[in-house]
Design a protein around this motif. Sequence first.
Motif, PDB file in Angstrom:
ATOM      1  N   ASP A  56       0.848  -1.276   0.227  1.00  0.00           N
ATOM      2  CA  ASP A  56      -0.135   0.075   0.151  1.00  0.00           C
ATOM      3  C   ASP A  56       0.889   1.246  -0.147  1.00  0.00           C
ATOM      4  O   ASP A  56       0.491   2.296  -0.562  1.00  0.00           O
ATOM      5  CB  ASP A  56      -0.841   0.197   1.370  1.00  0.00           C
ATOM      6  N   ALA A  57       2.024   1.111   0.637  1.00  0.00           N
ATOM      7  CA  ALA A  57       2.847   2.417   0.989  1.00  0.00           C
ATOM      8  C   ALA A  57       3.565   2.761  -0.256  1.00  0.00           C
ATOM      9  O   ALA A  57       3.960   3.827  -0.651  1.00  0.00           O
ATOM     10  CB  ALA A  57       3.883   2.155   2.227  1.00  0.00           C
ATOM     11  N   PHE A  58       4.038   1.826  -1.228  1.00  0.00           N
ATOM     12  CA  PHE A  58       5.159   2.127  -2.296  1.00  0.00           C
ATOM     13  C   PHE A  58       4.363   2.144  -3.772  1.00  0.00           C
ATOM     14  O   PHE A  58       5.101   2.185  -4.667  1.00  0.00           O
ATOM     15  CB  PHE A  58       5.985   0.911  -2.067  1.00  0.00           C
ATOM     16  N   THR A  59       3.076   1.647  -3.802  1.00  0.00           N
ATOM     17  CA  THR A  59       2.246   1.449  -4.953  1.00  0.00           C
ATOM     18  C   THR A  59       1.102   2.225  -5.029  1.00  0.00           C
ATOM     19  O   THR A  59       0.531   2.516  -3.838  1.00  0.00           O
ATOM     20  CB  THR A  59       2.013   0.209  -5.464  1.00  0.00           C
ATOM     21  N   ARG A  60       0.477   2.599  -6.252  1.00  0.00           N
ATOM     22  CA  ARG A  60      -0.744   3.091  -6.384  1.00  0.00           C
ATOM     23  C   ARG A  60      -1.867   2.013  -6.703  1.00  0.00           C
ATOM     24  O   ARG A  60      -3.010   2.434  -7.161  1.00  0.00           O
ATOM     25  CB  ARG A  60      -0.961   4.072  -7.421  1.00  0.00           C
ATOM     26  N   THR A  61      -1.361   0.567  -6.553  1.00  0.00           N
ATOM     27  CA  THR A  61      -2.349  -0.327  -7.341  1.00  0.00           C
ATOM     28  C   THR A  61      -3.645  -0.486  -6.379  1.00  0.00           C
ATOM     29  O   THR A  61      -3.750  -0.298  -5.231  1.00  0.00           O
ATOM     30  CB  THR A  61      -1.598  -1.627  -6.806  1.00  0.00           C
ATOM     31  N   ARG A  62      -4.563  -0.601  -7.348  1.00  0.00           N
ATOM     32  CA  ARG A  62      -6.023  -0.607  -6.661  1.00  0.00           C
ATOM     33  C   ARG A  62      -6.437  -2.067  -6.479  1.00  0.00           C
ATOM     34  O   ARG A  62      -6.342  -2.677  -7.621  1.00  0.00           O
ATOM     35  CB  ARG A  62      -6.845   0.401  -7.816  1.00  0.00           C
ATOM     36  N   PHE A  63      -6.891  -2.621  -5.556  1.00  0.00           N
ATOM     37  CA  PHE A  63      -7.223  -3.891  -5.300  1.00  0.00           C
ATOM     38  C   PHE A  63      -8.975  -3.814  -5.122  1.00  0.00           C
ATOM     39  O   PHE A  63      -9.496  -3.173  -4.563  1.00  0.00           O
ATOM     40  CB  PHE A  63      -6.910  -4.434  -3.696  1.00  0.00           C
ATOM     41  N   VAL A  64      -9.309  -4.557  -6.239  1.00  0.00           N
ATOM     42  CA  VAL A  64     -10.730  -4.905  -6.252  1.00  0.00           C
ATOM     43  C   VAL A  64     -11.344  -6.115  -5.844  1.00  0.00           C
ATOM     44  O   VAL A  64     -10.781  -6.909  -6.665  1.00  0.00           O
ATOM     45  CB  VAL A  64     -11.431  -4.506  -7.700  1.00  0.00           C
ATOM     46  N   VAL A  65     -11.751  -6.174  -4.640  1.00  0.00           N
ATOM     47  CA  VAL A  65     -12.001  -7.660  -4.018  1.00  0.00           C
ATOM     48  C   VAL A  65     -13.343  -7.801  -3.845  1.00  0.00           C
ATOM     49  O   VAL A  65     -14.107  -7.317  -3.250  1.00  0.00           O
ATOM     50  CB  VAL A  65     -11.305  -7.688  -2.762  1.00  0.00           C
ATOM     51  N   GLU A  66     -13.866  -9.129  -4.174  1.00  0.00           N
ATOM     52  CA  GLU A  66     -15.409  -9.324  -4.124  1.00  0.00           C
ATOM     53  C   GLU A  66     -15.354 -10.704  -3.499  1.00  0.00           C
ATOM     54  O   GLU A  66     -14.726 -11.728  -3.773  1.00  0.00           O
ATOM     55  CB  GLU A  66     -16.093  -9.432  -5.709  1.00  0.00           C
ATOM     56  N   GLY A  67     -16.501 -10.849  -2.574  1.00  0.00           N
ATOM     57  CA  GLY A  67     -16.949 -12.136  -2.097  1.00  0.00           C
ATOM     58  C   GLY A  67     -16.187 -12.495  -0.737  1.00  0.00           C
ATOM     59  O   GLY A  67     -16.184 -13.793  -0.250  1.00  0.00           O
ATOM     60  N   VAL A  68     -15.534 -11.522   0.182  1.00  0.00           N
ATOM     61  CA  VAL A  68     -14.820 -12.057   1.377  1.00  0.00           C
ATOM     62  C   VAL A  68     -15.605 -11.887   2.519  1.00  0.00           C
ATOM     63  O   VAL A  68     -15.300 -12.116   3.779  1.00  0.00           O
ATOM     64  CB  VAL A  68     -13.520 -11.056   1.297  1.00  0.00           C
ATOM     65  N   GLN A  69     -17.021 -11.205   2.359  1.00  0.00           N
ATOM     66  CA  GLN A  69     -17.757 -11.104   3.619  1.00  0.00           C
ATOM     67  C   GLN A  69     -18.192 -12.232   3.833  1.00  0.00           C
ATOM     68  O   GLN A  69     -18.808 -13.237   3.241  1.00  0.00           O
ATOM     69  CB  GLN A  69     -18.992 -10.154   3.103  1.00  0.00           C
ATOM     70  N   GLY A  70     -18.142 -12.505   5.360  1.00  0.00           N
ATOM     71  CA  GLY A  70     -18.816 -13.468   5.790  1.00  0.00           C
ATOM     72  C   GLY A  70     -17.828 -14.836   6.035  1.00  0.00           C
ATOM     73  O   GLY A  70     -18.058 -15.878   6.658  1.00  0.00           O
ATOM     74  N   LEU A  71     -16.407 -14.543   5.803  1.00  0.00           N
ATOM     75  CA  LEU A  71     -15.474 -15.686   5.971  1.00  0.00           C
ATOM     76  C   LEU A  71     -15.192 -15.670   7.358  1.00  0.00           C
ATOM     77  O   LEU A  71     -15.254 -14.791   8.040  1.00  0.00           O
ATOM     78  CB  LEU A  71     -14.225 -15.557   5.079  1.00  0.00           C
ATOM     79  N   ARG A  72     -14.726 -16.934   7.595  1.00  0.00           N
ATOM     80  CA  ARG A  72     -14.579 -17.295   9.170  1.00  0.00           C
ATOM     81  C   ARG A  72     -13.143 -17.581   9.768  1.00  0.00           C
ATOM     82  O   ARG A  72     -12.417 -18.357   8.990  1.00  0.00           O
ATOM     83  CB  ARG A  72     -15.147 -18.626   9.738  1.00  0.00           C
ATOM     84  N   TYR A  73     -12.646 -16.604  10.502  1.00  0.00           N
ATOM     85  CA  TYR A  73     -11.243 -16.918  10.973  1.00  0.00           C
ATOM     86  C   TYR A  73     -10.748 -18.142  11.350  1.00  0.00           C
ATOM     87  O   TYR A  73      -9.989 -18.940  11.413  1.00  0.00           O
ATOM     88  CB  TYR A  73     -10.885 -15.829  11.851  1.00  0.00           C
TER      89      TYR A  73
END
Length: 314
Positions: free
Chosen positions: A75-92
Amino acid sequence: MTSAPRRLFTYLPVPLRAPLAALLVGTSTLLHVPVLLVVAITKLLLPLPAIRPRLDRALMLIAESWIAVNSALIDAFTRTRFVVEGVQGLRYGGHYLVFANHQSWVDIPVLQKVFNRRIPLLRFFLKSQLFWVPLLGLAWWALDFPFMKRYSRQQLARRPELAGRDLAVTRRACEKFRHIPVSVMNFVEGTRFTPGKHAAQGETYRHLLRPKAGGVAFVVGAMGDAIESVLDVTVSYDVGRPTLADLFADRIGEVRVHVRERALPAGFAGGDYEADPAFRERFQAWINGLWQEKDALLDTWAAPPHPAAGPEAS
């Protein structure tokens, strides 16, 4: 979900930024790995049921800290945009089988960034030669990553008894994984995508290599009903198949990660992929169907956006 990069060091020119990023990643490794080894050796020397869970938990916390630092550096060294779908509700605390297409070495830090502290630590099956990678090999050993020995056809022809050793390693690792929260990670294609490999396989898929179902089936057979669900992950980059150098040189504009949680089909837990032809055929058909869906999804991502309808479209 779209992450917002912090961009603390993106103002630096690449000849300065890339070496600084490498230095900080290396420093984080030097700080985390020795602590991992101390805890792992303590666990090895003191295999007491009363303290083993605490040591296992300590190992996970150290690994998660290491991944969190590396993710913060991205995050600190790049401008890369992360588009993430489907991680809601996952269990640790779940038991997951995770598989993904394999575009690049960048896939690994991307998947770690997406899943860190959302699900249990991703554990990969590694080639045995990787044990000798300085520091990292010992870290993977400390975290119970299974090391697999690959044999050539010539070696197997001379010594047929070697054919079952990888399966034995898989079974031992998966038996251990049954009793702890775990995410078993598998790149089903078995290798990174390259245009040459893709051309050699024909036109079955536009954006993917053919999946190899055997490795996934062995994990399913060994872990049985301990697998709560499957995380089917699709990864794509706007620049094709970038290198790690491309990542920290800020040459990746966008990473897309789609996660779909799936139930393991009925009857798959405990199946014998080697000895049961009917099960093998069903399992291959399931994996091939998922890969067709994944290829279709990548098709939609690769297609140019349609212009808006009406007089305002340009």
